[in-house]
Structure formats: C-alpha cells, structure tokens
Write a protein that holds these residues in place. Structure first.
Motif, PDB file in Angstrom:
ATOM      1  N   SER A  84     -12.609  14.880 -49.322  1.00 11.65           N
ATOM      2  CA  SER A  84     -13.434  13.702 -48.094  1.00 11.65           C
ATOM      3  C   SER A  84     -12.429  12.405 -47.695  1.00 11.65           C
ATOM      4  CB  SER A  84     -14.465  14.230 -48.105  1.00 11.65           C
ATOM      5  OG  SER A  84     -14.988  15.491 -48.688  1.00 11.65           O
ATOM      6  N   LEU A  85     -12.649  12.340 -46.400  1.00  9.56           N
ATOM      7  CA  LEU A  85     -12.589  11.293 -46.996  1.00  9.56           C
ATOM      8  C   LEU A  85     -13.076  10.227 -45.753  1.00  9.56           C
ATOM      9  CD1 LEU A  85      -8.717  10.860 -46.677  1.00  9.56           C
ATOM     10  CD2 LEU A  85      -9.686   9.031 -47.870  1.00  9.56           C
ATOM     11  N   ASP A  86     -13.617   8.890 -45.406  1.00  7.13           N
ATOM     12  CA  ASP A  86     -14.580   8.245 -44.558  1.00  7.13           C
ATOM     13  C   ASP A  86     -13.394   8.520 -42.674  1.00  7.13           C
ATOM     14  OD1 ASP A  86     -16.920   8.846 -45.325  1.00  7.13           O
ATOM     15  OD2 ASP A  86     -17.091   6.907 -46.289  1.00  7.13           O
ATOM     16  N   ASN A  87     -12.587   8.068 -43.302  1.00  8.61           N
ATOM     17  CA  ASN A  87     -11.113   8.039 -42.513  1.00  8.61           C
ATOM     18  C   ASN A  87     -10.214   7.897 -42.297  1.00  8.61           C
ATOM     19  OD1 ASN A  87      -9.216   6.444 -40.861  1.00  8.61           O
ATOM     20  ND2 ASN A  87      -9.979   4.657 -41.046  1.00  8.61           N
TER      21      ASN A  87
ATOM     22  N   LEU B 101     -20.922  16.614 -41.311  1.00  7.70           N
ATOM     23  CA  LEU B 101     -19.999  17.220 -43.220  1.00  7.70           C
ATOM     24  C   LEU B 101     -20.523  16.849 -44.309  1.00  7.70           C
ATOM     25  CD1 LEU B 101     -16.339  16.099 -42.247  1.00  7.70           C
ATOM     26  CD2 LEU B 101     -17.129  18.023 -41.530  1.00  7.70           C
ATOM     27  N   SER B 102     -20.675  15.519 -43.973  1.00 13.53           N
ATOM     28  CA  SER B 102     -21.787  16.207 -45.992  1.00 13.53           C
ATOM     29  C   SER B 102     -23.084  16.691 -45.810  1.00 13.53           C
ATOM     30  CB  SER B 102     -22.298  13.661 -45.221  1.00 13.53           C
ATOM     31  OG  SER B 102     -23.357  13.970 -44.268  1.00 13.53           O
TER      32      SER B 102
ATOM     33  N   LEU C  87     -12.525  12.780 -42.517  1.00 12.25           N
ATOM     34  CA  LEU C  87     -12.519  14.398 -43.282  1.00 12.25           C
ATOM     35  C   LEU C  87     -12.245  14.757 -44.051  1.00 12.25           C
ATOM     36  CD1 LEU C  87      -9.569  16.210 -42.811  1.00 12.25           C
ATOM     37  CD2 LEU C  87      -8.989  14.306 -44.231  1.00 12.25           C
ATOM     38  N   ARG C  88     -12.798  16.345 -43.783  1.00 15.74           N
ATOM     39  CA  ARG C  88     -13.316  17.108 -45.146  1.00 15.74           C
ATOM     40  C   ARG C  88     -11.611  17.985 -45.684  1.00 15.74           C
ATOM     41  NH1 ARG C  88     -17.313  21.530 -47.154  1.00 15.74           N
ATOM     42  NH2 ARG C  88     -18.278  20.089 -49.014  1.00 15.74           N
TER      43      ARG C  88
ATOM     44  N   PHE D  34     -11.817  19.735 -42.170  1.00 12.36           N
ATOM     45  CA  PHE D  34     -12.754  19.581 -40.859  1.00 12.36           C
ATOM     46  C   PHE D  34     -12.632  18.472 -40.064  1.00 12.36           C
ATOM     47  CE2 PHE D  34     -13.717  22.859 -44.046  1.00 12.36           C
ATOM     48  CZ  PHE D  34     -15.158  24.024 -42.680  1.00 12.36           C
ATOM     49  N   LEU D  35     -13.119  17.810 -39.384  1.00 11.08           N
ATOM     50  CA  LEU D  35     -12.321  16.472 -38.831  1.00 11.08           C
ATOM     51  C   LEU D  35     -13.663  16.095 -37.666  1.00 11.08           C
ATOM     52  CD1 LEU D  35      -8.762  17.342 -37.448  1.00 11.08           C
ATOM     53  CD2 LEU D  35      -9.703  15.158 -39.518  1.00 11.08           C
TER      54      LEU D  35
END
Length: 290
Positions: free
Chosen positions: A30-33, A14-15, A118-119, A132-133
């Motif tokens: 966006s979240l890393d978790n 995603l990044s 997660l985005r 986007f997972l």
C-alpha cells in the motif's frame, strides 16, 4: 481479457478493508501516493512486460530487451505504508503498459495537494494483480492478468569484477547527452586512470563528438579507475535509460572486466524517499587502443 476495471462509489477507505479480505492475499503493498510507484516504473517502461519479484526486502521489477539490456527497479519495503508478504519469494509477470495506464489514468491526480492511495494485492499463481485506487472517497478496482514469470537474464555483473566506477551528478550527464550527437549508432565510453579519465563519444551525422569529465570535476562525486577501458554500446539500447536519468539526482557508472556496463540511478520520490533503478548493457564491441 487482460484487464477488468470497475469503480466503487462512496466505498469505504482502503485502510478499513476487513482482515478477512487481507488474509486471502499473499502480497499486499500500500502507498498513500500512487505516483511513487508509477514514476519509478516509467523509468523502466521500454517493453510491454515486466517480471515482479517480491521478498521481505521489497519489490524488484525487471524489464529486458534482446538479451542485451536489462533494467531493474528496486522499491524497498519501507517505502510502502504497508508491505505484507506471506511467502519467502513471490514472482509473477504482468503487462507493464497496462499497469502504468491504470496507475496514470486512475491514480495520476494533477490537483495540487491531492494524491491517490494505492493498495496492490495478489492472491497467488493464476490470479490477477488487483489494484485498489482511492481518491476523494471513490475506489477504482483494476484487475490485471498475470503470467508465470520468465527466468530473467543473469548478466553475472558482480562488484568483485568491477574495474572502473564513477559517480556523477545526473544533471551533468543530461548536459552531456544534450551536446553529443544522438544520431550516432553507438556511444563510446572511455574510462582511464589518466587523461581523458571519463569520456563519452559519438559518431553521428554531424561528425565525431566528445564530452570529457576531469576526475576532479565538481560534477564527479567518485572516480575509481584501475585500467583503461574503451567500449561501445548501441545507442538504441542506452536510450531507454534516459527515462531513469531524467528522474534521478545521481548516477553510478560501472564497467566490469568484460566491458559490461552498469548504470545505477538514485531516484527520490514525491515524499523524498530513495529508490534505485539499474540498467545493465552488454558491449557492442571493444575498441582497440591506438
């Protein structure tokens, strides 16, 4: 169709999504978790639909019931690894049940040490909320239809009208609820500058039950009571807030001059960051002093 889901096997992380893809969105979070979002949303998931409001400060998610109960989850912008907003205020309504299903099914990895990134993206009015997972190189895309947000209720609960306030360790309130008779139709809340200070009462099948907190209790971090108030609240309205209680470490209990109740829960996510969940509840009836 309410929801579209598809997977991109071996997709790019995603990044590394292109700048042109990002430019079309007016909101990107966006979240890393992904669990850091799903856990806080579960604390207010007592109705199907939720109102999302995004500002530079972060996300506020609101759920209401019967014009008597409102729950708000506050997720500050700095909790997200990326939080981009291209308007002052962005609002939309989504099916919270569907959103949580997506986050839980596709972003709820139970493997130790493995989390799902997660985005969450939104193009604007009339467009779906896109998730986007990504886990282990596999990206699942969920598109959830959005609706125009309804105007949330204004409980007009402001700090200047607060008459009584206590801050408790959440474990203490959990213990109280385990000992009270939850078959009671109402929970009576007594707050007073003098004895009994802070009392919870129920009137259920097993009779009347009371749970008292001395103002100098180890479980009480703050006690500010200016007048004696005794109000009853429908148990059916308060029960949804126990989800937030179960996740929280502290809870602030406030009442205003009208007897309206505010429950503010401090919740730490998996990364130790702090979010807040607040419940507003209108009184069922005021109890006359004997």
């Amino acid at each position: 169709m309410l929801l579209q889901v598809f997977a991109l096997l071996g997709s790019m992380p995603l990044s590394t999504q292109s700048q042109s893809e990002s430019d079309e969105y007016i909101l990107v979070a966006s979240l890393d978790n992904a669990r850091n979002l799903s856990n806080i949303l579960k604390a207010i998931s007592f109705k199907d639909h939720a109102i999302f409001n995004a500002t530079q400060n972060g996300l506020k998610v609101t759920v209401e019931d019967s014009k008597c109960l409102q729950a708000n989850a506050f997720i500050q912008a700095d909790i997200f690894q990326e939080f981009t907003i291209r308007q002052d205020v962005i609002g939309f309504q989504v099916n919270l049940t569907v959103l949580l299903d997506c986050l839980t099914i596709f972003g709820g990895s139970t493997v130790p040490g493995v989390s799902t990134a997660l985005r969450m993206c939104y193009i604007g009015y009339g467009y779906p909320l896109t998730l986007f997972l990504e886990e282990a190189g596999v990206v699942t895309v969920c598109k959830i239809n959005t609706q125009e947000p309804e105007e949330p209720l204004d409980f007009d609960f402001c700090s200047t009208n607060v008459t009584n306030k206590v801050i408790l360790q959440s474990d203490s309130l959990k213990e109280a609820f385990s000992e009270l008779d939850m078959t009671s139709e109402v929970l009576q809340l007594t707050m007073s500058p003098s004895h009994p200070y802070f009392r919870l009462s129920t009137f259920g099948n097993s009779g009347n039950a009371h749970y008292d907190y001395p103002k100098d209790s180890d479980m009480m971090e703050l006690f500010q009571c200016t007048k004696t108030q005794k109000n009853r609240y429908k148990m059916s309205l308060l029960k949804p807030s126990t989800k937030a209680l179960g996740l929280s470490c502290k809870v602030s209990v406030r009442t205003d001059s009208r007897g309206f109740l505010s429950l503010q829960y401090l919740v730490r996510n998996d990364d130790g960051q702090i979010c807040f969940v607040e419940y507003y509840c209108c009184p069922d009836e005021e109890v006359d002093e004997e």
